[in-house]
Design a protein around this motif. Sequence first.
Motif, PDB file in Angstrom:
ATOM      1  N   CYS A 135      37.659  50.060  44.362  1.00  0.00           N
ATOM      2  CA  CYS A 135      38.289  51.590  44.761  1.00  0.00           C
ATOM      3  C   CYS A 135      39.399  50.514  46.103  1.00  0.00           C
ATOM      4  N   ASP A 136      40.553  51.857  45.755  1.00  0.00           N
ATOM      5  CA  ASP A 136      41.342  51.341  46.733  1.00  0.00           C
ATOM      6  C   ASP A 136      40.478  52.524  48.260  1.00  0.00           C
ATOM      7  N   TYR A 137      42.295  51.557  48.969  1.00  0.00           N
ATOM      8  CA  TYR A 137      42.138  52.101  50.007  1.00  0.00           C
ATOM      9  C   TYR A 137      41.935  53.994  50.283  1.00  0.00           C
ATOM     10  N   ASP A 138      42.559  54.591  49.347  1.00  0.00           N
ATOM     11  CA  ASP A 138      42.574  55.640  49.407  1.00  0.00           C
ATOM     12  C   ASP A 138      41.105  56.565  48.859  1.00  0.00           C
ATOM     13  N   GLY A 139      40.262  55.460  48.246  1.00  0.00           N
ATOM     14  CA  GLY A 139      39.268  56.203  47.088  1.00  0.00           C
ATOM     15  C   GLY A 139      39.115  56.059  46.345  1.00  0.00           C
ATOM     16  N   SER A 140      40.714  56.769  45.982  1.00  0.00           N
ATOM     17  CA  SER A 140      40.249  56.181  44.530  1.00  0.00           C
ATOM     18  C   SER A 140      39.793  55.236  43.409  1.00  0.00           C
ATOM     19  N   TYR A 141      40.183  55.125  42.121  1.00  0.00           N
ATOM     20  CA  TYR A 141      39.708  53.974  41.297  1.00  0.00           C
ATOM     21  C   TYR A 141      40.943  52.713  41.843  1.00  0.00           C
ATOM     22  N   GLY A 142      40.160  51.533  41.886  1.00  0.00           N
ATOM     23  CA  GLY A 142      41.576  50.743  41.646  1.00  0.00           C
ATOM     24  C   GLY A 142      42.060  49.903  40.391  1.00  0.00           C
ATOM     25  N   PRO A 143      42.718  49.226  40.339  1.00  0.00           N
ATOM     26  CA  PRO A 143      44.142  48.761  39.045  1.00  0.00           C
ATOM     27  C   PRO A 143      42.648  48.750  37.798  1.00  0.00           C
ATOM     28  N   TYR A 144      41.357  47.988  38.396  1.00  0.00           N
ATOM     29  CA  TYR A 144      40.699  47.799  37.257  1.00  0.00           C
ATOM     30  C   TYR A 144      39.381  47.750  37.461  1.00  0.00           C
ATOM     31  N   GLN A 145      38.152  48.239  36.680  1.00  0.00           N
ATOM     32  CA  GLN A 145      37.171  47.921  36.898  1.00  0.00           C
ATOM     33  C   GLN A 145      35.455  47.394  35.709  1.00  0.00           C
ATOM     34  N   ILE A 146      34.808  46.848  36.094  1.00  0.00           N
ATOM     35  CA  ILE A 146      34.626  45.923  35.415  1.00  0.00           C
ATOM     36  C   ILE A 146      32.929  46.817  34.466  1.00  0.00           C
ATOM     37  N   ASN A 148      29.666  45.908  31.871  1.00  0.00           N
ATOM     38  CA  ASN A 148      29.707  45.314  31.231  1.00  0.00           C
ATOM     39  C   ASN A 148      29.556  44.104  30.849  1.00  0.00           C
ATOM     40  N   GLY A 149      29.972  43.302  32.465  1.00  0.00           N
ATOM     41  CA  GLY A 149      31.088  41.877  32.222  1.00  0.00           C
ATOM     42  C   GLY A 149      32.529  42.178  31.182  1.00  0.00           C
ATOM     43  N   ILE A 150      32.830  43.467  31.047  1.00  0.00           N
ATOM     44  CA  ILE A 150      34.305  42.974  30.768  1.00  0.00           C
ATOM     45  C   ILE A 150      35.077  43.756  31.347  1.00  0.00           C
ATOM     46  N   ALA A 151      36.149  43.307  31.779  1.00  0.00           N
ATOM     47  CA  ALA A 151      37.334  43.816  33.101  1.00  0.00           C
ATOM     48  C   ALA A 151      38.196  44.749  32.151  1.00  0.00           C
ATOM     49  N   TYR A 152      38.318  46.070  32.580  1.00  0.00           N
ATOM     50  CA  TYR A 152      39.719  46.883  31.879  1.00  0.00           C
ATOM     51  C   TYR A 152      40.486  47.488  32.881  1.00  0.00           C
ATOM     52  N   CYS A 153      41.855  47.430  32.594  1.00  0.00           N
ATOM     53  CA  CYS A 153      42.703  47.919  33.582  1.00  0.00           C
ATOM     54  C   CYS A 153      42.485  49.938  33.301  1.00  0.00           C
ATOM     55  N   THR A 154      42.467  50.307  34.411  1.00  0.00           N
ATOM     56  CA  THR A 154      42.120  52.071  35.051  1.00  0.00           C
ATOM     57  C   THR A 154      42.959  52.305  35.294  1.00  0.00           C
ATOM     58  N   GLY A 155      42.704  53.683  35.309  1.00  0.00           N
ATOM     59  CA  GLY A 155      43.832  54.744  35.766  1.00  0.00           C
ATOM     60  C   GLY A 155      43.610  55.316  37.595  1.00  0.00           C
ATOM     61  N   ARG A 156      43.971  55.936  38.633  1.00  0.00           N
ATOM     62  CA  ARG A 156      42.867  56.031  40.060  1.00  0.00           C
ATOM     63  C   ARG A 156      41.919  56.796  39.357  1.00  0.00           C
ATOM     64  N   ASP A 157      41.929  57.629  38.343  1.00  0.00           N
ATOM     65  CA  ASP A 157      40.590  58.875  38.262  1.00  0.00           C
ATOM     66  C   ASP A 157      39.249  57.595  37.651  1.00  0.00           C
ATOM     67  N   ALA A 168      34.717  39.534  32.265  1.00  0.00           N
ATOM     68  CA  ALA A 168      35.755  39.362  33.345  1.00  0.00           C
ATOM     69  C   ALA A 168      35.144  37.680  33.909  1.00  0.00           C
ATOM     70  N   SER A 169      34.218  36.569  33.467  1.00  0.00           N
ATOM     71  CA  SER A 169      34.678  35.661  33.705  1.00  0.00           C
ATOM     72  C   SER A 169      36.171  35.014  33.900  1.00  0.00           C
ATOM     73  N   GLU A 170      37.178  36.053  32.671  1.00  0.00           N
ATOM     74  CA  GLU A 170      38.040  34.776  32.819  1.00  0.00           C
ATOM     75  C   GLU A 170      39.479  35.873  33.077  1.00  0.00           C
ATOM     76  N   MET A 171      39.216  36.957  34.424  1.00  0.00           N
ATOM     77  CA  MET A 171      39.756  37.536  34.537  1.00  0.00           C
ATOM     78  C   MET A 171      41.148  36.979  35.608  1.00  0.00           C
ATOM     79  N   SER A 172      41.222  36.336  35.857  1.00  0.00           N
ATOM     80  CA  SER A 172      42.125  35.544  37.144  1.00  0.00           C
ATOM     81  C   SER A 172      43.235  36.250  37.179  1.00  0.00           C
ATOM     82  N   GLY A 173      43.888  35.724  36.262  1.00  0.00           N
ATOM     83  CA  GLY A 173      44.905  36.077  35.883  1.00  0.00           C
ATOM     84  C   GLY A 173      45.435  37.656  35.546  1.00  0.00           C
ATOM     85  N   MET A 174      44.368  39.027  35.818  1.00  0.00           N
ATOM     86  CA  MET A 174      44.986  39.866  34.948  1.00  0.00           C
ATOM     87  C   MET A 174      45.798  40.750  36.289  1.00  0.00           C
ATOM     88  N   ASN A 175      46.667  41.396  35.097  1.00  0.00           N
ATOM     89  CA  ASN A 175      47.785  41.903  35.673  1.00  0.00           C
ATOM     90  C   ASN A 175      48.022  43.653  34.864  1.00  0.00           C
TER      91      ASN A 175
END
Length: 180
Positions: A135-146, A148-157, A168-175
């Motif tokens: 979560c971001d500091y305003d309570g909304s969702y942050g830029p990514y979520q994980i 079942n072990g897979i990282a996705y870019c997500t919106g504030r909703d 998720a194990s390979e997401m160190s450079g995820m932007n």
Amino acid sequence: MFTGRCFCSDENGRRIFGQMWRNDASEMTCACSRKRAELEKSGRMTVSLHCTANGDYERLQCDDGICWCADPKTGQPTVTPVMEEDMKHLPCYSPLVTGEQYLRRCESLVHSLALIHKEQSEHGTNFLGHPTAFCDYDGSYGPYQIQNGIAYCTGRDGKILGSWQVMASEMSGMNCSEYI
């Protein structure tokens, strides 16, 4: 004249939640974002202070079951704090802004998952299939979520943006900034 953005940073200069256009940032303190980063760095992962888009404090604050009206620049109470179930009696409470509960959807998920994890740990079990929410500091969702072990870019909703994903194990450079 420079018209870029100003960003909040922690004591080490690392970027944290909060930004404003430079010409609007003269009153920006980033106090809330810095406090949250400090609390999280100390190991406290269920901080529920809410920050505005520029990193200052929202008027209504609740943390550890206590709520208060806060000075936006300092976070200090402007009225006597009350128990969270009585937050509706505070002059800064607005049902249109806050709703029936203080925690927002992402925060509710994080707090629930923390309780489940604690309960499972006490019983010697650990369910690995649940999602990991950021979560971001305003309570909304942050830029990514994980999930079942897979990282996705997500919106504030919390909805997945685009089709890009990575283990998720390979997401160190995820932007995920290209989607924002």
